[in-house]
Design a protein around this motif. Structure first.
Motif, PDB file in Angstrom:
ATOM      1  N   VAL B 133       0.825  -1.202   0.000  1.00  0.00           N
ATOM      2  CA  VAL B 133       0.000   0.000   0.000  1.00  0.00           C
ATOM      3  C   VAL B 133       0.858   1.250   0.000  1.00  0.00           C
ATOM      4  N   ARG B 134       2.148   1.097  -0.188  1.00  0.00           N
ATOM      5  CA  ARG B 134       3.024   2.261  -0.180  1.00  0.00           C
ATOM      6  C   ARG B 134       3.409   2.601  -1.615  1.00  0.00           C
ATOM      7  N   TRP B 135       3.108   3.821  -2.006  1.00  0.00           N
ATOM      8  CA  TRP B 135       3.351   4.259  -3.376  1.00  0.00           C
ATOM      9  C   TRP B 135       4.223   5.506  -3.360  1.00  0.00           C
ATOM     10  N   THR B 136       5.164   5.599  -4.287  1.00  0.00           N
ATOM     11  CA  THR B 136       5.822   6.876  -4.516  1.00  0.00           C
ATOM     12  C   THR B 136       5.038   7.584  -5.625  1.00  0.00           C
ATOM     13  N   GLN B 137       5.291   8.883  -5.762  1.00  0.00           N
ATOM     14  CA  GLN B 137       4.602   9.608  -6.835  1.00  0.00           C
ATOM     15  C   GLN B 137       5.046   9.080  -8.207  1.00  0.00           C
ATOM     16  N   SER B 138       6.283   8.606  -8.298  1.00  0.00           N
ATOM     17  CA  SER B 138       6.732   8.009  -9.567  1.00  0.00           C
ATOM     18  C   SER B 138       5.979   6.712  -9.857  1.00  0.00           C
ATOM     19  N   ASP B 139       5.759   5.903  -8.803  1.00  0.00           N
ATOM     20  CA  ASP B 139       4.992   4.657  -8.981  1.00  0.00           C
ATOM     21  C   ASP B 139       3.602   4.969  -9.527  1.00  0.00           C
ATOM     22  N   ILE B 140       2.972   5.980  -8.912  1.00  0.00           N
ATOM     23  CA  ILE B 140       1.602   6.322  -9.320  1.00  0.00           C
ATOM     24  C   ILE B 140       1.607   6.823 -10.769  1.00  0.00           C
ATOM     25  N   ALA B 141       2.615   7.658 -11.086  1.00  0.00           N
ATOM     26  CA  ALA B 141       2.710   8.170 -12.463  1.00  0.00           C
ATOM     27  C   ALA B 141       2.860   7.011 -13.454  1.00  0.00           C
ATOM     28  N   ASN B 142       3.721   6.058 -13.131  1.00  0.00           N
ATOM     29  CA  ASN B 142       3.928   4.911 -14.025  1.00  0.00           C
ATOM     30  C   ASN B 142       2.657   4.092 -14.150  1.00  0.00           C
ATOM     31  N   ARG B 143       1.958   3.928 -13.059  1.00  0.00           N
ATOM     32  CA  ARG B 143       0.711   3.163 -13.077  1.00  0.00           C
ATOM     33  C   ARG B 143      -0.339   3.839 -13.959  1.00  0.00           C
ATOM     34  N   LEU B 144      -0.355   5.188 -13.916  1.00  0.00           N
ATOM     35  CA  LEU B 144      -1.401   5.916 -14.631  1.00  0.00           C
ATOM     36  C   LEU B 144      -0.992   6.304 -16.049  1.00  0.00           C
ATOM     37  N   GLY B 145       0.206   5.900 -16.450  1.00  0.00           N
ATOM     38  CA  GLY B 145       0.643   6.189 -17.822  1.00  0.00           C
ATOM     39  C   GLY B 145       0.996   7.645 -18.030  1.00  0.00           C
ATOM     40  N   THR B 146       1.557   8.279 -16.999  1.00  0.00           N
ATOM     41  CA  THR B 146       2.004   9.662 -17.157  1.00  0.00           C
ATOM     42  C   THR B 146       3.395   9.792 -16.552  1.00  0.00           C
ATOM     43  N   VAL B 147       3.870  11.021 -16.373  1.00  0.00           N
ATOM     44  CA  VAL B 147       5.220  11.214 -15.825  1.00  0.00           C
ATOM     45  C   VAL B 147       5.129  11.921 -14.476  1.00  0.00           C
ATOM     46  N   ARG B 148       6.231  11.853 -13.730  1.00  0.00           N
ATOM     47  CA  ARG B 148       6.249  12.282 -12.340  1.00  0.00           C
ATOM     48  C   ARG B 148       5.817  13.738 -12.148  1.00  0.00           C
ATOM     49  N   ASP B 149       6.304  14.664 -12.994  1.00  0.00           N
ATOM     50  CA  ASP B 149       5.987  16.070 -12.735  1.00  0.00           C
ATOM     51  C   ASP B 149       4.530  16.385 -13.037  1.00  0.00           C
ATOM     52  N   VAL B 150       3.966  15.734 -14.055  1.00  0.00           N
ATOM     53  CA  VAL B 150       2.536  15.932 -14.347  1.00  0.00           C
ATOM     54  C   VAL B 150       1.707  15.405 -13.180  1.00  0.00           C
ATOM     55  N   LEU B 151       2.092  14.241 -12.684  1.00  0.00           N
ATOM     56  CA  LEU B 151       1.378  13.635 -11.556  1.00  0.00           C
ATOM     57  C   LEU B 151       1.473  14.541 -10.327  1.00  0.00           C
ATOM     58  N   GLY B 152       2.683  15.079 -10.070  1.00  0.00           N
ATOM     59  CA  GLY B 152       2.886  15.956  -8.915  1.00  0.00           C
ATOM     60  C   GLY B 152       1.998  17.186  -8.990  1.00  0.00           C
TER      61      GLY B 152
END
Lengths: 68, 187
Positions: B133-152
């Protein structure tokens, strides 16, 4: 050491480029013995600047996601 | 790493304990996480059933894990000789197909903001029962098909709008109604 969550630095991925050391607004990171070290863990605010700017994705700031 | 995309498929795997992550890499090295699999899940079944097929994705362990490996030939023999096993594998394929259909729909039809809201709600509702259940913002970005700064930026905007709070080690969802509207694109 602090009990609070801290950035996790993957020493296998890290190239010791020093970007995270320079970007950290709290000066919590240092280069020590050729490795990045969280020298001042209590200073870390978990702002994410180190993770966001690491060019090789070597820094992890982990979150749990839940309802408040 | 458990297997690499493009290597000849030699086995199927069953997760006994721990958790693995299935992901693809673009030629530029960008990751797309397809799924995370905890105990009780199979992976690498598709190429195992195609003659001379190669592994279709990369798989790595996220935590210390125990995996059961069954060779292609044994797997095929079990499918033929044990009908209940064949039925269970077919059911599993049906679930995977539904999951992948949802993923394609999500990537092609929804904005990053919608995908993020859907993801956050599903993770918080699952309450961590689905494995890691632990996610980094990069993990979430990769999961959602986007990149880290857009996700942030998307996360910070949601925080500014009062949908959630980002705290040390926690993303706390505050306003279900607003998040659901963001997920539905109904804002």
């Amino acid at each position: 050491m602090t009990d609070q969550a801290l950035p996790i630095i993957d020493s296998k991925k890290c190239t010791v480029c020093g970007v995270c050391v320079d970007i950290c607004p709290e000066l919590a990171l240092e280069v020590e013995d050729g490795q990045i070290s969280l020298a001042s863990p209590k200073a870390c605010t978990y702002c994410g600047a180190c993770e966001e700017n690491c060019p090789v994705g070597a820094v992890r700031l982990e979150y749990v996601i839940r309802w408040a | 790493m458990v297997i690499w995309q493009g290597d000849p498929c030699e086995s199927v795997f069953f997760v006994i304990s721990g958790e693995v992550e299935i992901f693809k890499l673009s030629p530029a090295g960008r990751e797309q996480i397809l799924d995370r699999m905890a105990a009780g899940r199979w992976f690498n079944l598709v190429p195992a059933l195609i003659v001379d097929a190669k592994n279709q994705a990369n798989v790595r362990t996220l935590i210390e894990s125990r995996l059961l490996s069954i060779s292609r030939s044994d797997f095929t023999r079990l499918l033929v000789e044990v009908p209940a096993f064949g039925l269970a594998v077919n059911r599993y394929f049906a679930q995977r197909l539904a999951h992948m259909t949802n993923l394609v729909e999500s990537l092609s039809l929804y904005t990053v903001r919608q995908r993020l809201a859907q993801f956050l709600i599903s993770q918080a509702d699952a309450g961590g029962s689905g494995g890691t259940v632990r996610w980094t913002q990069s993990d979430i970005a990769n999961r959602l098909g986007t990149v880290r700064d857009v996700l942030g930026r998307a996360l910070r905007r949601m925080a500014d709008e009062g949908m959630l709070r980002i705290e040390r080690e926690k993303i706390l969802l505050v306003d279900r109604e607003k998040l659901q509207r963001a997920a539905d694109g109904d804002e």
